[in-house]
Design an enzyme around this catalytic site. Sequence first.
Site, mmCIF file in Angstrom:
data_model
loop_
_atom_site.group_PDB
_atom_site.id
_atom_site.type_symbol
_atom_site.label_atom_id
_atom_site.label_comp_id
_atom_site.label_asym_id
_atom_site.label_seq_id
_atom_site.Cartn_x
_atom_site.Cartn_y
_atom_site.Cartn_z
ATOM 1 N N ARG A 102 0.893 -1.134 -0.021
ATOM 2 C CA ARG A 102 0.230 0.091 -0.002
ATOM 3 C C ARG A 102 1.111 1.138 -0.040
ATOM 4 N NH1 ARG A 102 -5.466 1.573 1.613
ATOM 5 N NH2 ARG A 102 -5.519 3.539 2.758
ATOM 6 N N HIS A 129 -6.428 1.150 -7.448
ATOM 7 C CA HIS A 129 -7.026 0.804 -6.420
ATOM 8 C C HIS A 129 -7.690 -0.575 -7.025
ATOM 9 C CE1 HIS A 129 -7.636 -0.566 -2.344
ATOM 10 N NE2 HIS A 129 -8.351 0.684 -2.005
ATOM 11 N N GLN A 132 -9.926 -2.839 -4.481
ATOM 12 C CA GLN A 132 -11.280 -2.295 -4.171
ATOM 13 C C GLN A 132 -12.352 -2.555 -5.426
ATOM 14 O OE1 GLN A 132 -12.300 -0.234 -1.219
ATOM 15 N NE2 GLN A 132 -13.957 -0.612 -2.311
ATOM 16 N N ASP A 224 -16.363 9.081 -3.492
ATOM 17 C CA ASP A 224 -15.284 8.897 -2.610
ATOM 18 C C ASP A 224 -14.871 10.317 -2.204
ATOM 19 O OD1 ASP A 224 -12.771 7.881 -1.608
ATOM 20 O OD2 ASP A 224 -11.695 7.518 -3.147
ATOM 21 N N CYS A 264 -15.863 3.896 -1.056
ATOM 22 C CA CYS A 264 -14.953 3.087 -0.426
ATOM 23 C C CYS A 264 -14.376 3.278 0.746
ATOM 24 C CB CYS A 264 -13.732 3.153 -1.846
ATOM 25 S SG CYS A 264 -13.082 4.668 -1.710
ATOM 26 N N ARG A 292 -14.285 -6.405 0.540
ATOM 27 C CA ARG A 292 -12.944 -6.471 0.207
ATOM 28 C C ARG A 292 -12.020 -7.603 0.623
ATOM 29 N NH1 ARG A 292 -10.102 -1.626 0.451
ATOM 30 N NH2 ARG A 292 -8.322 -3.222 0.492
#
Length: 305
Positions: A102, A129, A132, A224, A264, A292
């Site tokens: 990450r 991402h 996700q 988001d 998300c 997820r």
Amino acid sequence: MKHFLELASVPTGELHELLQLALRLKAEWKAGGNSPLLQGKTLGMIFLKPSLRTRVSFEMAMKHLGGGAIMLGPQEIGLGVRESIPDVARVLSGYVDGIMARVFDHKDVVQLAQYAAVPVINGLSDGYHPCQALGDMLTIHEHFGTLEGLRLAFVGDGNNVAASLALACAHFGVSFSIATPEGYEIQRPVREQAYDIAGRNGSILEMRTRPQIAVAEADVVYTDTWVSMGQEAEAAERAGEFDAYQVNGELLRQAKSQAIVMHCLPAHRGDEITDAVMDGPQSRVFQQAENRMHAQKAILARLLA
């Protein structure tokens, strides 16, 4: 598929297989538990950004599948500062069976994959991402029973989440409409990739500036945060630019009556989304967060088993 870094380079057929595997693994878990497909396997998890969902979902996914995970924070590695990325990749390859990273710069996870002898998964980068997006496709499929022919509207910043969603929708035959202020669009190379994939799979990709047009007749309304990690200095400027892009009750009424709402997380309630929408009957935000873990089980099983 050796690594899982972004969705443009993954064949459409493999993504469909991953989704079906995620559905099976989730059903298996709900029925009493997963088979220990990854018994004796360990995932090394590199974190340069703070995390709630990414860390816990990957760690629990490994645990459910019989394996284990080790977290490595920024102070422990100093990726690219204390030690070069190629050296970190080579060292970890001798210890663990897979690496999840990450990071900020997408080039860092690409370089990890270049030098690692084990699979590398992009847990998040500033560019993409993908984990996700696969979890989101799982959530949408669970609700509607299909993906083909649906319409997803994204309202807000054309960021890493939006980029991966555009690519995922293109692969799965979901039409994708995004409304962003001028200057905040999805980057051109990603748009071109998404247009190309969408053309092969019968979906439509539309770039808009007005949220009301993007959301019209949508099956899924997605948003988001307007300020991602590393953009805190732009918060005041972005607040002004995005003020008209809030997902609220008025905007949601432009979508189909049975539309679902997704985010998300983490959410800045009262900015990009209201409490009434996020906690309302059309919200699938927390089911989405759980998924997820199940989507990532499929990725882990495919790469490590």
